[in-house]
Design an enzyme around this catalytic site. Structure first.
Site, mmCIF file in Angstrom:
data_model
loop_
_atom_site.group_PDB
_atom_site.id
_atom_site.type_symbol
_atom_site.label_atom_id
_atom_site.label_comp_id
_atom_site.label_asym_id
_atom_site.label_seq_id
_atom_site.Cartn_x
_atom_site.Cartn_y
_atom_site.Cartn_z
ATOM 1 N N GLU A 1 -4.351 7.886 -2.024
ATOM 2 C CA GLU A 1 -4.115 7.758 -3.462
ATOM 3 C C GLU A 1 -4.814 6.515 -3.978
ATOM 4 O OE1 GLU A 1 0.267 7.668 -3.355
ATOM 5 O OE2 GLU A 1 0.170 5.520 -3.793
ATOM 6 N N ASP B 1 4.348 5.659 1.722
ATOM 7 C CA ASP B 1 3.769 4.320 1.807
ATOM 8 C C ASP B 1 4.034 3.640 3.144
ATOM 9 O OD1 ASP B 1 3.269 5.025 -0.769
ATOM 10 O OD2 ASP B 1 3.848 3.114 -1.642
#
Length: 845
Positions: free
Chosen positions: A517, A448
């Protein structure tokens, strides 16, 4: 005197703790040079029940009769579950309420006795192919081999030379408590409820290796393939040779890859040297992803000898293929394999919550990957066992491993110098381990966020030391790194319900660029699966109360209740009137949105400007029974979301576009044609057209229905009139509208909704069913004999009449809609042992 001596001996023996071994050794150390043996299982015990230290526990004569036998691979809790300590651990809140997390705040002991023979001139090594979660002491025959300052982190591999006794030996491993924010562990993040033991345990094999004076390590084949001709390949074969003696030695390394070779290398005393050779392959057998070609594998075999005597051997498979990673004209990450464009059509992989070794289940899950039509899996910080990669190699499934987000792996500000060493060792271990697998496409250094410069350099240097040649990616979001530059990914999310038309928009999360994602969140299993892990009261709350916290959602407050998914369902299809009604409507919701996500990316992969280059659906599967983030649930019973995704991923496919009402034929060839029919709910044909196909692309446009809810049937036929693909949509003249201005990273609210309530008043279609079933296959023919549409019909195969459903099963299609007089045949294949001797029985609902 003899009697007195015997009496004294008995008195002394009674003062020594635990001097009788009840469990006899059931395996042996390697008996020949170059052999490797894995510990087959363990004896397990909490340190709170073991009042002595490793110097006693690791003595061969220590009595472990009261200990628990557990499998060779799993977490501590996984071992206890396997031993029957916690039955029905996934039912309701059993894992939270019946497992005392306090039991895992102390170390746990793993212990095993084994036999060893005496082999002149040999050396024995204790090998940990991966780390132990999170750290450990290693004891052998009363002596500590290494402590937690050395054995730390989930991934680093270790080899320790150990002196074995002739006869019985004992190994004991003291595993310390885990904290994913303090140590480099495996964390399930917000993907599931956290395991109470925080994944502590021996999760990869522990091995004994016997060699002579030198040993081989890190055998690898670096492949260079001529692109685009693919007519030649250069193989660079390398391995490290370690000398365990106090004198320099000359080592002869013989081997074969595409053919035999031999090389000599001089290795200094107690040192290591690299042996290297090259081979050139004409007309190589090239490895492809399964949808693009075959998956041939080559075999590398090496043998090192000193003075004419074999000292060590190793072997592994490898594949020849070429991977290219680049940023396209729109700045998006893109890939080529063997010179051909490769659009990533993937999903996120999740291992078992207790890291148990269930190879049949993994084979079944990877079979679902191919059945769905996915070509890629992303592994976020769960780098899996060697057999997983071997299966992916053989099945042609592409893998994108990498480190995980949110835990210590991403809290770089907390890293000490010791942590940097563990991170480097982790990268070295995985670099050597993964690079020979042709299924591996790349590796994510961050998730992330991109790693800061010092961390990135640590990783880059580590991978370079392994001769890593595949793409290294900085993150799954739009963050650039200092050395690697832009990620080429546009950002993560959404993670919760969005309507189908969302994916056709040109906003973050839409079908363009590379998406690391995203997905529509809630994924409701079929009724029988729900009842297998939820209580009546939990099921009641599921369909009645959208704001109730559901244990089988995430622990995260963002994802622990159905919320907007439930409200969208109630508004679009009508408020649920029962659990059964809720489940039926949820299958419709999951089907339509999953199909749209994959169809949008499929269509937009063809466009010349800002195309879709890749998409990772979040997620493929679950670590435990759950109500969100999966394409198939933990029971492996395929439900609406599975078949919606499967429909959207068909390589030769006719599909509708939610943004402009166009009809596209993907993978079609000249001579085919597309029939587009729009039906009102009363059966009236609003429009019907058949147009020829001249290659992939847009071929028609849907004439909108007059009612608020209407149906569209698309048929793709070949030149002989045979139906190649069939697709049915339910559409509304009232569009779904989202509120981008109020969106968050995980959620996109809606301001108006499509109206599908008319579907609820459709008369039930009358179907005639004929079937042919066997021990491995069922063929079911459905004919609609009524004057009404038989909408969203599900077919299942069971263990006898009224018995449990057989899963996994691979269906050619399901949840089908039939018009009056229409006939459709669907087929299923399954493993005969799943029947348990029962007669397979078809049910249609």
């Amino acid at each position: 005197m003899r009697r007195l001596a015997l009496a004294l001996l008995l008195i002394v023996a009674s003062c020594v703790p635990a001097t009788v071994t009840r469990a006899q050794p059931d395996f042996a150390a390697p008996t020949a040079t170059g052999e490797v043996t894995s510990f087959p299982d363990w004896r397990l015990r909490s340190s709170s029940d073991v009042p002595v230290g490793g110097d006693v526990v690791s003595r061969p004569e220590y009595d472990d009769e009261a200990w628990t036998t557990v499998p060779r691979r799993s977490t501590v809790l996984g071992g206890l579950v396997a031993a029957g300590r916690y039955p029905d651990i996934h039912y309701s809140t059993n894992m939270r309420d019946k497992v005392n997390a306090g039991h895992f705040t102390v170390p746990w002991w793993y212990r095993k006795t084994f036999l060893s023979n005496s082999l002149a001139g040999s050396r024995t090594f204790l090998r940990l192919p991966g780390g132990i979660i999170p750290s450990a002491e290693i004891w052998l025959n009363g002596v500590m081999i290494a402590g937690p300052d050395v054995v730390a982190g989930a991934y680093p591999a270790h080899d320790f030379e150990v002196p074995l006794r002739a006869g019985v030996n004992a190994l004991a491993i003291k595993v310390f408590p885990a904290d994913s924010y303090e140590q480099f562990t495996l964390d399930f993040l917000d993907w599931s409820q956290p395991p109470p033991d925080n994944s502590m345990g021996v999760w990869r094999d522990v091995q004994l290796v016997r060699t002579g004076p030198v040993s081989l390590h890190n055998a690898r084949v670096l492949t260079s393939l001529a692109v685009p001709s693919l007519d030649t390949a250069e193989l660079t074969i390398k391995a490290e040779v370690t000398n365990h003696t106090s004198s320099d030695v000359e080592v002869l390394v013989r081997g074969s890859a595409d053919g035999p070779f031999e090389e000599k290398v001089k290795v200094p005393a107690m040192g290591t040297a690299t042996v290297e050779t090259k081979q050139y392959v004409e007309r190589p057998r090239v490895w492809w992803p399964y949808a693009m070609g075959d998956q041939p594998l080559y075999r590398l075999e090496l043998e090192a000898s000193v003075g004419g005597r074999t000292s060590d051997r190793t072997a592994k498979d490898f594949g020849i293929r070429h991977v290219r990673s680049f940023l396209n004209a729109d700045g998006a990450q893109a890939f080529e394999i063997n010179g051909r464009p490769f659009q990533v059509r993937g999903a996120g992989w999740v291992p078992d919550l207790f890291l148990r070794d269930n190879r049949q289940r993994v084979r079944d899950e990877l079979s679902y990957v191919r059945d769905l039509g996915l070509n890629t899996l992303r592994l976020e910080g769960k780098e899996e066992h060697e057999e997983f990669y071997e299966l992916a190699d053989r099945m042609g499934i592409v893998l994108m491993p990498g480190w995980e987000c949110c835990s210590k792996w991403q809290h770089y500000e907390k890293w000490s110098q010791a942590d940097f060493a563990v991170a480097r060792a982790s990268a070295v271990t995985e670099g050597f381990r993964l690079q020979n697998h042709p299924s591996v496409l790349s590796f994510y250094l961050g998730s992330d966020t991109a790693p800061p410069p010092e961390v990135e350099k640590t990783y880059l240097d580590a991978f370079a030391s392994t001769d890593w040649s595949l793409p290294l990616l900085p993150s799954i979001g739009p963050w650039a790194s200092e050395t690697l530059g832009p990620s080429g990914h546009k950002g993560a999310g959404p993670y919760w319900w969005v309507p189908p038309n969302f994916f056709y928009g040109e906003v973050a999360g839409g079908a363009f660029g590379f998406e690391g994602e995203n997905g529509p969140g809630a994924a409701i299993p079929e009724l029988a699966a729900l009842k297998s892990f939820m209580t009546d009261s939990e099921l009641e709350a599921l369909w009645r109360d959208p704001d109730s916290v559901q244990y089988h959602l995430s622990w995260s407050t963002w994802f622990n209740h159905l919320g907007d998914f439930w409200h969208s369902l109630a508004t679009r299809y009508g408020a649920p009137t029962s659990l059964e009604d809720f489940v039926r409507k949820a299958q419709l919701m999951n089907y339509e949105v999953n199909r749209a996500q994959f169809e949008a990316h499929g269509r937009n992969g063809l466009r010349p400007v800002n195309p879709s280059t890749g998409d990772i659906y979040w997620l493929l599967n679950n670590a435990q029974p759950e109500l969100y983030w999966h394409l198939f649930d933990y029971s492996m019973t395929p439900s609406g979301g599975y078949f919606g995704a499967r429909k959207g991923l068909r390589p030769t496919h006719v599909q509708y576009s939610y943004d402009d009402n166009t009809v596209w034929a993907l993978g079609a060839v000249d001579g085919m044609n597309v029939q587009t029919t729009v039906f009102e709910l009363d059966g009236t044909v609003r429009s019907d057209s058949t147009v020829p196909v001249s290659g992939p692309g847009a071929v028609d446009k849907v004439t909108l229905g007059a009612s608020r809810t209407y149906l569209v049937r698309l048929l793709l036929r070949d030149a002989s009139g045979n139906v190649v693909d069939r697709n049915v949509y339910w559409l509304s003249s009232s569009p779904d509208v989202t509120d981008l201005g109020s969106s968050t990273w995980y959620h996109l609210p809606q301001t108006s909704y499509a109206d599908f309530t008319g579907l609820m008043s459709l008369p039930r279609g009358k179907l005639s069913v004929s079937s042919t079933v066997s021990g491995t296959r069922a063929d079911v023919t459905l004919t609609n004999d009524s004057s009404s549409v038989a909408f969203f019909t599900r077919v299942s195969i069971h263990k006898g009449p009224g018995g449990p459903e057989i899963a996994p099963a691979l269906w050619t299609d399901n949840y089908v809609t039939l018009w009056p007089g229409e006939t459709v045949t669907v087929s299923a294949s399954y493993r005969e042992e799943l029947l348990g001797g029962a007669t397979p029985t078809v049910e249609v609902g």
